[in-house]
Write a protein that holds these residues in place. Sequence first.
Motif, mmCIF file in Angstrom:
data_model
loop_
_atom_site.group_PDB
_atom_site.id
_atom_site.type_symbol
_atom_site.label_atom_id
_atom_site.label_comp_id
_atom_site.label_asym_id
_atom_site.label_seq_id
_atom_site.Cartn_x
_atom_site.Cartn_y
_atom_site.Cartn_z
ATOM 1 N N ARG A 68 0.844 -1.185 0.000
ATOM 2 C CA ARG A 68 0.000 0.000 0.000
ATOM 3 C C ARG A 68 0.887 1.245 0.000
ATOM 4 N NH1 ARG A 68 -2.642 -3.471 -1.600
ATOM 5 N NH2 ARG A 68 -4.382 -4.526 -0.544
ATOM 6 N N VAL A 83 -2.500 3.002 7.690
ATOM 7 C CA VAL A 83 -2.978 1.712 8.179
ATOM 8 C C VAL A 83 -4.395 1.903 8.707
ATOM 9 C CG1 VAL A 83 -2.577 -0.132 9.850
ATOM 10 C CG2 VAL A 83 -0.633 1.067 8.831
ATOM 11 N N ASP A 119 -7.596 2.080 10.878
ATOM 12 C CA ASP A 119 -7.699 2.182 12.332
ATOM 13 C C ASP A 119 -8.678 1.127 12.842
ATOM 14 O OD1 ASP A 119 -7.395 2.969 14.906
ATOM 15 O OD2 ASP A 119 -8.235 4.990 14.658
ATOM 16 N N GLN A 159 -10.247 -1.952 3.082
ATOM 17 C CA GLN A 159 -9.537 -1.642 4.318
ATOM 18 C C GLN A 159 -9.759 -2.712 5.374
ATOM 19 O OE1 GLN A 159 -11.231 2.341 4.805
ATOM 20 N NE2 GLN A 159 -9.157 3.201 4.723
ATOM 21 N N ASP A 161 -7.690 -5.667 4.375
ATOM 22 C CA ASP A 161 -6.272 -5.360 4.595
ATOM 23 C C ASP A 161 -5.884 -5.533 6.056
ATOM 24 O OD1 ASP A 161 -5.672 -4.857 1.983
ATOM 25 O OD2 ASP A 161 -5.602 -2.677 2.158
ATOM 26 N N ALA A 162 -6.761 -5.070 6.955
ATOM 27 C CA ALA A 162 -6.458 -5.152 8.390
ATOM 28 C C ALA A 162 -6.391 -6.594 8.869
ATOM 29 C CB ALA A 162 -7.515 -4.386 9.184
ATOM 30 N N ARG A 196 0.174 -7.339 4.434
ATOM 31 C CA ARG A 196 0.049 -5.972 3.950
ATOM 32 C C ARG A 196 1.187 -5.125 4.517
ATOM 33 N NH1 ARG A 196 -2.702 -8.584 1.321
ATOM 34 N NH2 ARG A 196 -4.904 -8.316 0.783
ATOM 35 N N TYR A 245 2.711 -0.988 4.413
ATOM 36 C CA TYR A 245 2.356 0.396 4.087
ATOM 37 C C TYR A 245 3.648 1.199 3.962
ATOM 38 C CZ TYR A 245 -2.358 -1.041 5.285
ATOM 39 O OH TYR A 245 -3.571 -1.691 5.294
#
Length: 360
Positions: free
Chosen positions: A169, A174, A176, A226, A229-230, A235, A237
């Motif tokens: 990314r 990132v 939240d 998102q 991704d979390a 992932r 960043y």
Amino acid sequence: MAEILDPIKQIEEEIRKLPYHKGTERHIGMLRARLAILKDKQIEAASRSTGGGGGYAVKKQGDATVVLVGPPSAGKSTLINALTNAESKVAPYAFTTVSVIPGMMKYKNAQIQILDVPGLIEGAEEGKGRGREVLSVVRGADLLVMMSDPQRLHAITRNSEALERNGIRINKAVPDIKIEKNISGGLLVHSNIKQELDKETIKDVIIQMGIKNGDIYLREKVTMDQLIDALSRNRVYIPALYVVNKIDLGVPKKLPPELSNGYVGISATKKKDLDRLQAEIWKALGLTTIFLVKPNEEPNEENPTVVHSDYTLQRVAEEIGSEFVSSKTKAKIWGNGAKFPAQEVSLSTVVKDGMMVRFI
């Protein structure tokens, strides 16, 4: 790898064919979750296959690592030679760089490692053009320099999309989202913010990603991407700078979206505006220089230390060593950040560029 790539292509094709609306949101979410799991496996398999040899096992050195990403013959080798002590082969044809070439750029007391990697080509994630090896190196960067020339600006978009597909990314925060796994009790989703995704879809996606019991705290409005991704394992960043090389050949008239907020135009061959690029690299890395002052020593700038600009003095002391920090409770500071010379401050004080520090 085919047992991973084939299902990935099938799911991507199904997602492309499905219109996105409330009626399909849950199904598309489940497909994206399955796709993320497969891509995690793909990244892990690629990491195992590129774990050493071939010039790609590059040890990170210095205060930060910058990776140059761009199409073949974009001038990356010329740039690294101009910025550092590297000796990367330069030639006006594609695929000159066949392994990672490291160089060290000295700037503001910092030693910044710059890596020149082979140009990414279409199908990099499938291993074309040493793509998997390049992606593996990119994932370890502190900063990316996304680079091309005025005639091939589309390559920046293509490379950005390739990195995005591989869990990298660029210039994104990132999500939240806090995840607390439990042994039992089912899945609870907490949020004080109204989400566009309905709670049942969120739960289904989280379960599909392998979490069946736990508390999930959504502390911002999140998209499906998102959320996934979390929950994904691979992932990363990474901040990025966009650089247009060979700017002496003409200023680009139509910019891709990645460059809409600005770019650095340079000529690596003519060493034009490289000082500006160095300054932008320093800024993007978020580095700062402080000066450590020994006990009974007058304030001076003889012992520079490069740290991140959000570091506290506590973090700086920890970086010096566990034995050192255990005996320190506060500090005296001079210069930037000090209200007066030799001000006593707590170790929770955030560093400022040029600050002189004596731990006490």
